[in-house]
Scaffold this active site. Structure first.
Site, short mmCIF file in Angstrom:
data_model
loop_
_atom_site.label_atom_id
_atom_site.label_comp_id
_atom_site.label_asym_id
_atom_site.label_seq_id
_atom_site.Cartn_x
_atom_site.Cartn_y
_atom_site.Cartn_z
N SER A 127 141.18 56.11 14.86
CA SER A 127 142.45 56.84 14.99
C SER A 127 143.17 56.52 16.29
CB SER A 127 142.14 58.34 14.96
OG SER A 127 143.24 59.08 15.42
N GLU A 129 144.43 58.68 17.96
CA GLU A 129 144.07 59.75 18.90
C GLU A 129 143.12 59.24 19.99
OE1 GLU A 129 146.37 62.66 18.57
OE2 GLU A 129 144.50 63.33 19.49
N TYR A 151 138.04 65.76 19.02
CA TYR A 151 138.23 64.87 17.87
C TYR A 151 138.40 63.43 18.35
CZ TYR A 151 140.76 62.44 14.13
OH TYR A 151 141.16 61.51 13.20
N LYS A 155 135.99 60.23 17.55
CA LYS A 155 136.46 59.01 16.90
C LYS A 155 136.15 57.77 17.76
CE LYS A 155 138.21 60.10 12.88
NZ LYS A 155 137.71 59.56 11.63
P1 NDP Z 1 141.77 64.80 5.48
O1 NDP Z 1 141.55 65.88 6.48
O2 NDP Z 1 142.83 64.95 4.45
O3 NDP Z 1 140.38 64.50 4.73
C1 NDP Z 1 139.14 64.56 5.42
C2 NDP Z 1 138.04 64.38 4.41
O4 NDP Z 1 136.78 64.46 5.09
C3 NDP Z 1 138.03 65.46 3.32
O5 NDP Z 1 137.74 64.84 2.09
C4 NDP Z 1 136.87 66.33 3.75
O6 NDP Z 1 136.24 67.01 2.69
C5 NDP Z 1 135.93 65.27 4.33
N1 NDP Z 1 134.85 65.86 5.10
C6 NDP Z 1 134.95 66.82 6.06
N2 NDP Z 1 133.72 67.13 6.52
C7 NDP Z 1 132.83 66.38 5.83
C8 NDP Z 1 131.43 66.28 5.84
N3 NDP Z 1 130.66 67.03 6.65
N4 NDP Z 1 130.82 65.41 5.00
C9 NDP Z 1 131.59 64.65 4.15
N5 NDP Z 1 132.92 64.70 4.10
C10 NDP Z 1 133.55 65.56 4.93
O7 NDP Z 1 142.02 63.45 6.31
P2 NDP Z 1 142.92 62.17 5.96
O8 NDP Z 1 142.75 61.81 4.56
O9 NDP Z 1 144.27 62.39 6.53
O10 NDP Z 1 142.24 61.07 6.89
C11 NDP Z 1 141.15 60.28 6.44
C12 NDP Z 1 140.37 59.77 7.63
O11 NDP Z 1 141.22 59.00 8.46
C13 NDP Z 1 139.79 60.86 8.52
O12 NDP Z 1 138.57 60.35 9.04
C14 NDP Z 1 140.80 60.99 9.65
O13 NDP Z 1 140.19 61.48 10.81
C15 NDP Z 1 141.24 59.55 9.78
N6 NDP Z 1 142.58 59.33 10.27
C16 NDP Z 1 143.64 59.94 9.67
C17 NDP Z 1 144.93 59.67 10.07
C18 NDP Z 1 146.11 60.31 9.44
O14 NDP Z 1 147.19 60.27 10.04
N7 NDP Z 1 145.99 60.88 8.24
C19 NDP Z 1 145.18 58.70 11.18
C20 NDP Z 1 143.98 58.11 11.73
C21 NDP Z 1 142.74 58.40 11.27
P3 NDP Z 1 136.66 68.54 2.27
O15 NDP Z 1 137.82 68.40 1.34
O16 NDP Z 1 135.42 69.02 1.61
O17 NDP Z 1 137.00 69.25 3.54
P1 GDR Z 2 147.80 64.77 15.12
O1 GDR Z 2 148.65 65.47 13.96
O2 GDR Z 2 147.26 65.75 16.08
O3 GDR Z 2 148.66 63.68 15.67
O4 GDR Z 2 146.57 64.18 14.30
P2 GDR Z 2 149.37 66.89 13.87
O5 GDR Z 2 150.36 66.75 12.76
O6 GDR Z 2 148.39 68.01 13.78
O7 GDR Z 2 150.12 67.02 15.28
C1 GDR Z 2 151.12 66.09 15.67
C2 GDR Z 2 151.84 66.61 16.89
O8 GDR Z 2 152.62 67.74 16.54
C3 GDR Z 2 152.47 68.74 17.54
N1 GDR Z 2 152.76 70.07 16.99
C4 GDR Z 2 152.07 70.67 16.01
N2 GDR Z 2 151.01 70.26 15.27
C5 GDR Z 2 150.55 71.10 14.32
N3 GDR Z 2 149.53 70.70 13.55
N4 GDR Z 2 151.11 72.34 14.10
C6 GDR Z 2 152.16 72.79 14.82
O9 GDR Z 2 152.63 73.90 14.62
C7 GDR Z 2 152.68 71.91 15.81
N5 GDR Z 2 153.71 72.02 16.69
C8 GDR Z 2 153.75 70.89 17.39
C9 GDR Z 2 151.03 68.56 18.00
O10 GDR Z 2 150.82 69.21 19.25
C10 GDR Z 2 150.92 67.05 18.04
O11 GDR Z 2 151.44 66.56 19.25
C11 GDR Z 2 146.74 63.53 13.06
C12 GDR Z 2 145.46 63.76 12.23
O12 GDR Z 2 145.67 63.25 10.93
C13 GDR Z 2 144.29 63.05 12.86
O13 GDR Z 2 143.15 63.14 12.00
C14 GDR Z 2 144.66 61.58 13.07
O14 GDR Z 2 143.59 60.87 13.65
C15 GDR Z 2 145.91 61.46 13.92
O15 GDR Z 2 146.97 62.15 13.26
C16 GDR Z 2 146.35 60.02 14.12
#
Ligand code: NDP
Ligand code: GDR
Length: 330
Positions: A127, A129, A151, A155
């Protein structure tokens, strides 16, 4: 027909990736945790061809059983506790799942494959992050990591462990350093979906306002459907590697608000947005923008959806979901 095992199949990316791999003729296995996971139904509805296996990233023996059944050629580790804000409140759990879970799955590969470890390809969902307090603009594969949340630290561990298994055991292991990617399937806890859902509800008279934290943070937002294609492309390369996947554009939450409210004809969103300290983070990642030149050049990958298109897609989807609540047809 290659076999793929996806952890995190119930999440945003897991569903898009399953659809992509099925369209390419893969046999897809998805790991689902818990005894009665409410999201299991979603997988069964959207991708019924996926074989669901029960398992948890914190339970190595469950992973070994999943490997024995799936006999995967490709393993995509998308499972994680992925909500950054939550990771401060549950730092040890985040470490167990998001960091140590990576070690568990790498060990499961090693134990399952033995001398044939070079036959398996592994993707780790790293990520942006990890860049946290950014040390370079834009961020690329070589940029020093400076994570700012439990987090992000978890990662970073998974990222380095993936590299270590590549270097130690010759595993075809790739770390995709993906910047924020969103979609109509994004969880409601993330800021983009929180906003598009609120915009839909406000425009329908179902909600008065939305409370947010830091609206000055800037993110490089792309479309999740594009990003899972990059994951697949990484595993088709001759060797595992690290890749930044991003659009190369950065926008503030304020700009996202401009675009989302404009979709429902509201130009001044100030009366509908309040600031709430509960959504501020102990340490913020203020600014992210990625340089995905390597992914362009080596993977032939580029994003296809612009931010205005992405926002419109998400608002339209939330309007369709919310209209029945307002007594309107979808
Ligand atoms: P989600 O939060 O939508 O999905 C996370 C998944 O992980 C869910 O299926 C969840 O299952 C599963 N999970 C949580 N805990 C466990 C566990 N103990 N064992 C097995 N599975 C588990 O994330 P995204 O689809 O958005 O992201 C996918 C991956 O990419 C994640 O690793 C995230 O950190 C990473 N990532 C995401 C980004 C983004 O912008 N979306 C950017 C960079 C990285 P359940 O439904 O049961 O909770
Ligand atoms: P992020 O996503 O932390 O970048 O992680 P998120 O959408 O939670 O926050 C993005 C930015 O928005 C600001 N923010 C808020 N965020 C949330 N959730 N709720 C609020 O009310 C709010 N107001 C302002 C946050 O402070 C932050 O700066 C996501 C996840 O998908 C991670 O798993 C992944 O690795 C990174 O993106 C890349």
């Amino acid at each position: 027909m290659p076999n793929a095992l996806i952890t995190g199949i119930t999440g945003q990316d897991g569903l898009y990736l399953a659809e992509l791999l099925l369209s390419k003729g893969y046999r897809v296995y998805g790991l689902v945790r818990g005894q009665n996971n409410p999201k299991r139904e979603l997988v069964e509805q959207l991708v019924p061809e996926v074989t669901i296996l029960t398992g948890d990233l914190t339970d190595l023996s469950s992973l070994l059983r999943a490997f024995a059944t799936a006999q995967p050629d490709e393993v995509y580790n998308l499972g994680a506790i992925s909500f950054v804000a939550y990771s401060w409140e549950n730092a040890a759990l985040t470490t167990d799942v998001t960091a140590k879970g990576v070690l568990n799955i790498l060990e499961a590969i090693r134990l399952y494959a033995g001398d044939s470890i070079d036959k398996i390809r592994f993707y780790q969902a790293s990520s942006s992050e990890m860049f946290g307090k950014v040390q370079e603009v834009p961020q690329r594969e070589s940029t020093l990591l400076w994570p700012r949340s439990p987090y992000g630290v978890a990662k970073a561990y998974g990222h380095y462990m993936t590299i270590n298994y590549r270097e130690s055991y010759g595993l075809h292991a790739s770390s995709g350093i993906l910047f924020n990617h969103e979609s109509p399937r994004r969880g409601y806890e993330f800021v983009t979906r929180k906003i598009t859902n609120a915009v839909a509800r406000i425009s329908l008279g179902l909600q008065d306002s939305v409370a947010l934290g830091n609206v000055d943070a800037q993110r490089d937002w792309g479309f999740a459907g594009d990003y899972v294609d990059a994951m697949w492309r990484m595993l088709q390369q001759p060797e595992g590697d690290n890749y930044v996947v991003a659009t190369g554009e950065t926008h503030s939450i304020r700009e996202f608000l401009d675009l989302a409210f404009a979709c429902v004809g509201i130009d001044d969103w100030a009366p509908y947005v309040t600031e709430d300290p509960r959504f501020m983070r102990p340490a913020e990642v203020d600014f992210l923008v990625g340089d995905s030149t390597k992914a362009h050049e080596k993977l032939g990958w580029k994003p296809t959806v612009s931010l205005p298109q992405l926002v419109a897609m998400m608002v339209e989807n939330d309007l369709a979901i919310q209209k029945p609540q307002a007594g309107l047809g979808s």
